[in-house]
Structures are given as structure tokens and as C-alpha cells.
Design a protein around this motif. Structure first.
Motif, PDB file in Angstrom:
ATOM      1  N   THR A  95     -11.198  17.620  25.905  1.00 46.48           N
ATOM      2  CA  THR A  95     -11.516  18.951  26.402  1.00 46.48           C
ATOM      3  C   THR A  95     -11.888  18.887  27.880  1.00 46.48           C
ATOM      4  O   THR A  95     -11.839  17.820  28.495  1.00 46.48           O
ATOM      5  CB  THR A  95     -12.655  19.582  25.572  1.00 46.48           C
ATOM      6  OG1 THR A  95     -12.729  20.983  25.859  1.00 46.48           O
ATOM      7  CG2 THR A  95     -13.993  18.924  25.863  1.00 46.48           C
ATOM      8  N   ALA A 148      -7.910  21.682  26.606  1.00 47.64           N
ATOM      9  CA  ALA A 148      -7.366  21.166  25.348  1.00 47.64           C
ATOM     10  C   ALA A 148      -5.943  20.674  25.601  1.00 47.64           C
ATOM     11  O   ALA A 148      -5.400  20.796  26.706  1.00 47.64           O
ATOM     12  CB  ALA A 148      -7.373  22.260  24.276  1.00 47.64           C
ATOM     13  N   THR A 176      -9.270  19.721  21.725  1.00 52.16           N
ATOM     14  CA  THR A 176      -8.387  19.198  20.674  1.00 52.16           C
ATOM     15  C   THR A 176      -9.062  18.015  20.006  1.00 52.16           C
ATOM     16  O   THR A 176      -9.563  17.110  20.675  1.00 52.16           O
ATOM     17  CB  THR A 176      -7.036  18.747  21.265  1.00 52.16           C
ATOM     18  OG1 THR A 176      -6.398  19.868  21.893  1.00 52.16           O
ATOM     19  CG2 THR A 176      -6.123  18.201  20.177  1.00 52.16           C
ATOM     20  N   ARG A 225      -2.154  26.257  22.282  1.00 56.32           N
ATOM     21  CA  ARG A 225      -3.197  25.237  22.193  1.00 56.32           C
ATOM     22  C   ARG A 225      -3.122  24.530  20.850  1.00 56.32           C
ATOM     23  O   ARG A 225      -2.914  25.152  19.806  1.00 56.32           O
ATOM     24  CB  ARG A 225      -4.571  25.889  22.358  1.00 56.32           C
ATOM     25  CG  ARG A 225      -5.720  24.936  22.121  1.00 56.32           C
ATOM     26  CD  ARG A 225      -7.057  25.638  22.244  1.00 56.32           C
ATOM     27  NE  ARG A 225      -8.074  24.970  21.436  1.00 56.32           N
ATOM     28  CZ  ARG A 225      -9.333  25.361  21.378  1.00 56.32           C
ATOM     29  NH1 ARG A 225      -9.725  26.412  22.060  1.00 56.32           N
ATOM     30  NH2 ARG A 225     -10.189  24.707  20.631  1.00 56.32           N
ATOM     31  N   ILE A 226      -3.300  23.212  20.873  1.00 50.54           N
ATOM     32  CA  ILE A 226      -3.301  22.403  19.648  1.00 50.54           C
ATOM     33  C   ILE A 226      -4.754  22.077  19.318  1.00 50.54           C
ATOM     34  O   ILE A 226      -5.429  21.379  20.078  1.00 50.54           O
ATOM     35  CB  ILE A 226      -2.475  21.120  19.841  1.00 50.54           C
ATOM     36  CG1 ILE A 226      -1.027  21.472  20.180  1.00 50.54           C
ATOM     37  CG2 ILE A 226      -2.536  20.243  18.591  1.00 50.54           C
ATOM     38  CD1 ILE A 226      -0.163  20.272  20.531  1.00 50.54           C
ATOM     39  N   ASP A 227      -5.238  22.585  18.203  1.00 51.37           N
ATOM     40  CA  ASP A 227      -6.640  22.405  17.843  1.00 51.37           C
ATOM     41  C   ASP A 227      -6.917  21.034  17.226  1.00 51.37           C
ATOM     42  O   ASP A 227      -7.981  20.448  17.466  1.00 51.37           O
ATOM     43  CB  ASP A 227      -7.091  23.494  16.857  1.00 51.37           C
ATOM     44  CG  ASP A 227      -7.061  24.879  17.485  1.00 51.37           C
ATOM     45  OD1 ASP A 227      -7.352  24.981  18.687  1.00 51.37           O
ATOM     46  OD2 ASP A 227      -6.746  25.842  16.766  1.00 51.37           O
ATOM     47  N   GLU A 228      -5.978  20.525  16.426  1.00 54.11           N
ATOM     48  CA  GLU A 228      -6.184  19.249  15.733  1.00 54.11           C
ATOM     49  C   GLU A 228      -4.901  18.443  15.734  1.00 54.11           C
ATOM     50  O   GLU A 228      -3.802  19.003  15.674  1.00 54.11           O
ATOM     51  CB  GLU A 228      -6.631  19.483  14.291  1.00 54.11           C
ATOM     52  CG  GLU A 228      -7.982  20.126  14.138  1.00 54.11           C
ATOM     53  CD  GLU A 228      -8.388  20.211  12.672  1.00 54.11           C
ATOM     54  OE1 GLU A 228      -8.744  19.166  12.091  1.00 54.11           O
ATOM     55  OE2 GLU A 228      -8.339  21.318  12.118  1.00 54.11           O
ATOM     56  N   TYR A 288      -2.068  21.265  24.976  1.00 52.61           N
ATOM     57  CA  TYR A 288      -1.189  22.401  24.720  1.00 52.61           C
ATOM     58  C   TYR A 288       0.229  21.906  24.452  1.00 52.61           C
ATOM     59  O   TYR A 288       0.584  20.775  24.778  1.00 52.61           O
ATOM     60  CB  TYR A 288      -1.187  23.357  25.919  1.00 52.61           C
ATOM     61  CG  TYR A 288      -2.452  24.176  26.048  1.00 52.61           C
ATOM     62  CD1 TYR A 288      -2.490  25.494  25.617  1.00 52.61           C
ATOM     63  CD2 TYR A 288      -3.604  23.630  26.601  1.00 52.61           C
ATOM     64  CE1 TYR A 288      -3.654  26.261  25.730  1.00 52.61           C
ATOM     65  CE2 TYR A 288      -4.768  24.377  26.721  1.00 52.61           C
ATOM     66  CZ  TYR A 288      -4.788  25.684  26.287  1.00 52.61           C
ATOM     67  OH  TYR A 288      -5.948  26.420  26.389  1.00 52.61           O
TER      68      TYR A 288
END
Length: 366
Positions: free
Chosen positions: A238, A177, A254, A190-193, A179
Motif C-alpha cells: 500500500t 494498491a 493489496t 484495484r486488486i484487493d487480494e 491495480y
């Protein structure tokens, strides 16, 4: 589950060199097979898939006895010449397990920066999909010059996604992802969105990974995501081992949300798929007219000209004060014609030179 993923009908998947090859530089057959398993499942479900695959140069290292990616262009091209056949051979054999045919599409920068070539590339990709083949796109590294350092195919993947009007772009690499910093550091988050540039504030983006076989890094992936989302295409970033999870809509990696408005295809091409042939430096009044009032560029607002270009080619319009490009446009004059016109009102010019330097319909803000 991510509905933008599960509802996507046409998907572009990009995989990097480090996700396909061993540390020694050869192709890892198991990694290729694992990726093909995930993509074949999509196709069997009625989805269209275009694969943008790096790896030609990396695949050619071991057969040529090279321990690491060469620095000089000639050796890179030689490695690509050996590796591209090996790479497409692995894909052809792996997709054949599912009764699928692959088509190799090798592109150079000209194919995505020159409008006529851009349309030809679209027709080829579209026909392959119509014939139920799997297009496998890579840069034509054996003859490339600047393109061989194009960003590990990330930008190319974004342009291909826009070209085929994809519903989704998936960028696969060796990092799971995006980061906020180096993923190896405990303070990195971690940045999800990502919904916009504000979500990237304070993010430290790295370059080429430890394997050293690719040319990109997270910076080129984030830039590719910006290009694709600006064209209305959501992006998942990813790691390659998580491809199946990502493509089935699981919340891995992400997710970059698409922009709500989609630019006209011609302006998108001008902004992202062209290489400027020169620069026109603008005074403050011209910058205001272009950026705020969305006017055409006239000779009176230009203070200097850089580069060698002909009428119809793209040029950057630069704020003379800051040196920052504010727009890109198709110029109506050759470079050699402009110096005598600078700073002059159109009414004082001969009739043949009273047209705009760049018409507002041929301009896109950067």
C-alpha cells in the motif's frame, strides 16, 4: 480486520525513496515522522519491527545540487555517501521522540547471497531486536555495483523478512494498491487480494514512478511479494500515508496470502538469495529427471556449460530446448572440469569424477 496483520509479532516494513523525499530530492521530515509514529506504536504494543528504508541516493541529491537521480555509478555512490547519513539522522531523531534507539545495517548482495554472510546478518539483526533497538536496513550503496540497481530494496526486504522469520512484510510506496493497469486509467481495477499467480493474470505492471527518485516500481514489489509469500510470510502492499491503517489490520492496499507450505531455509536461500555463477544446459532426459523425478544431475544429461565457477557455487540448470532455467543447484565441479565429462556415463569416468554434478539435496526447482 486482517488477522494475519493484527496477529503478527515480528514485522518487516519497507519504504521507498519516493515516499520519504521531496520532488527536489531532499528528505521530507514530516513523512519520516509520520512513518515513525506508526512504527513506534507497534513497538510500544510489544511487536518487533525491522525497517528496510530506501532513500540514501535520493536524500543526497539536493545537498549536492543534483536535480535528478544520476545515471552514472560514481555519482550515485557519491549521492548515497551524503544521503545515508542524513537519512539515518532523521530516523534517529524521530525515534528518539519515543525513547527508541536505531541501529543502521548496511548490506550488499554478498551479505544475502553468501551463506556465511547471511547467517552473520541474521545474528546482527536478532541482537538489535533483543536489545530493543530498531534495525534500519538499506543497501550499502556507497560501495555497491550491481546492487545499486537491485530493485529499490524490494527484493532485499523480502529476503530480510525471511532471514528474521517475520510474520508479516509491509511494502510502502507511492501507490495505494496493486491495480490491473495504470492506476490513472479509469479501466484499471484495484486488486484487493492475491492468493496465487492466477490472480495476477492479465495484470500490467509498471516500472519506476513519476518522481524518478527510486529504482523499482510495481514489478519489483510483486516479485518481492512472491518471494515472501513463498517463504510463508503474508504481504501488504500500500501507500506510505496508509501505513497506520495497514499496520492495524484495516483492509487497505493489496493483501498477498502466504503459501501454505514453507520451504526449508537452505532451499529458500538457494532459490532466492543466490546469484548463479554459470549455466548448465540439459537435454530433455535430464530435464525430466530433475523436474519430474527429482533426481540428481549427472554428466550424461549436460549438453553445454556457460560461465566461470568453482565447486560449491550456485548454477542455473537450463532446458537446452527453451533456454529457460528449470532449477538452481550447488555444483560439485569447477567449470573447467566439466567439458570433458559432458554426455558421458559415470561408469565410464575415472573414479574421481563419478560423483553427481549437482546432488538432488542441493537442488531447488525454479
Amino acid at each position: 480486520m486482517r488477522e494475519a496483520v493484527t496477529g503478527a509479532k515480528r514485522i518487516v516494513v519497507k519504504v521507498g525513496s519516493s515516499s520519504l523525499t521531496t520532488a527536489a530530492g531532499g528528505i521530507d521530515g514530516e513523512r519520516v515522522s509520520s512513518l515513525v509514529d506508526a512504527l513506534a506504536k507497534l513497538i510500544d504494543d510489544g511487536r518487533e519491527v525491522v525497517l528496510v528504508s530506501s532513500g540514501a541516493i535520493a536524500a543526497g541529491l539536493a545537498p549536492l545540487g543534483l536535480r535528478r537521480r544520476p545515471r552514472d555509478l560514481a555519482t550515485q555512490q557519491a549521492a548515497a555517501s551524503v544521503g545515508q547519513g542524513l537519512l539515518i539522522g532523521h530516523y534517529a531523531a524521530s525515534f528518539a521522540r519515543f525513547g527508541r534507539t536505531v541501529g543502521q545495517v548496511l548490506l550488499t548482495a554478498d551479505d544475502v547471497t553468501r551463506r556465511a554472510h547471511y547467517r552473520n546478518a541474521y545474528r546482527t539483526l536478532r541482537k538489535l531486536l533483543d536489545l530493543e533497538a530498531v534495525p534500519i536496513v538499506n543497501e550499502n550503496d556507497t560501495v555497491a555495483t550491481d546492487e545499486i540497481r537491485f530493485g529499490d530494496n524490494d527484493r532485499l526486504a523480502a529476503l530480510v523478512a525471511a532471514l528474521v522469520e517475520a510474520d508479516l512484510l509491509v511494502l510502502l510506496s507511492d501507490v495505494d494498491a496493486l491495480y490491473t493497469g495504470d492506476p490513472a486509467r479509469p479501466e484499471s481495477r484495484r486488486i484487493d487480494e492475491v492468493r496465487g499467480d492466477d490472480d495476477l493474470a492479465g495484470v500490467t505492471i509498471g516500472k519506476t514512478g513519476k518522481a524518478g527518485v527510486g529504482t523499482g516500481g510495481m514489478v519489483t514489489k510483486v516479485e518481492a511479494a512472491r518471494i515472501a509469500t513463498g517463504a510463508g510470510i503474508p504481504v501488504v502492499l500500500t501507500a506510505a500515508p496508509l501505513a497506520t491503517a495497514a499496520l492495524t489490520g484495516e483492509p487497505v492496499g493489496t493483501f498477498f496470502h502466504r503459501e501454505p507450505s514453507k520451504p526449508a531455509a537452505r532451499l529458500f536461500w538457494l532459490a532466492h538469495a543466490t546469484t548463479p555463477r554459470g549455466r548448465l544446459h540439459l537435454d530433455p532426459g535430464a530435464v525430466q529427471a530433475i523436474v519430474v523425478r527429482r533426481k540428481s544431475l549427472l554428466p550424461a544429461g549436460i549438453t553445454a556449460v556457460d560461465g566461470s565457477f568453482t565447486a560449491g557455487e550456485p548454477v542455473d540448470l537450463v532446458d537446452a530446448g527453451s533456454g529457460v532455467p528449470v532449477a538452481r543447484g550447488l555444483v560439485n565441479y569447477d567449470a573447467v572440469e566439466l567439458p570433458v565429462l559432458l554426455g558421458r556415463s559415470t561408469k565410464d569416468l575415472d573414479p574421481d569424477y563419478r560423483r553427481e554434478v549437482v546432488h538432488r539435496d542441493d537442488l531447488v526447482l525454479l
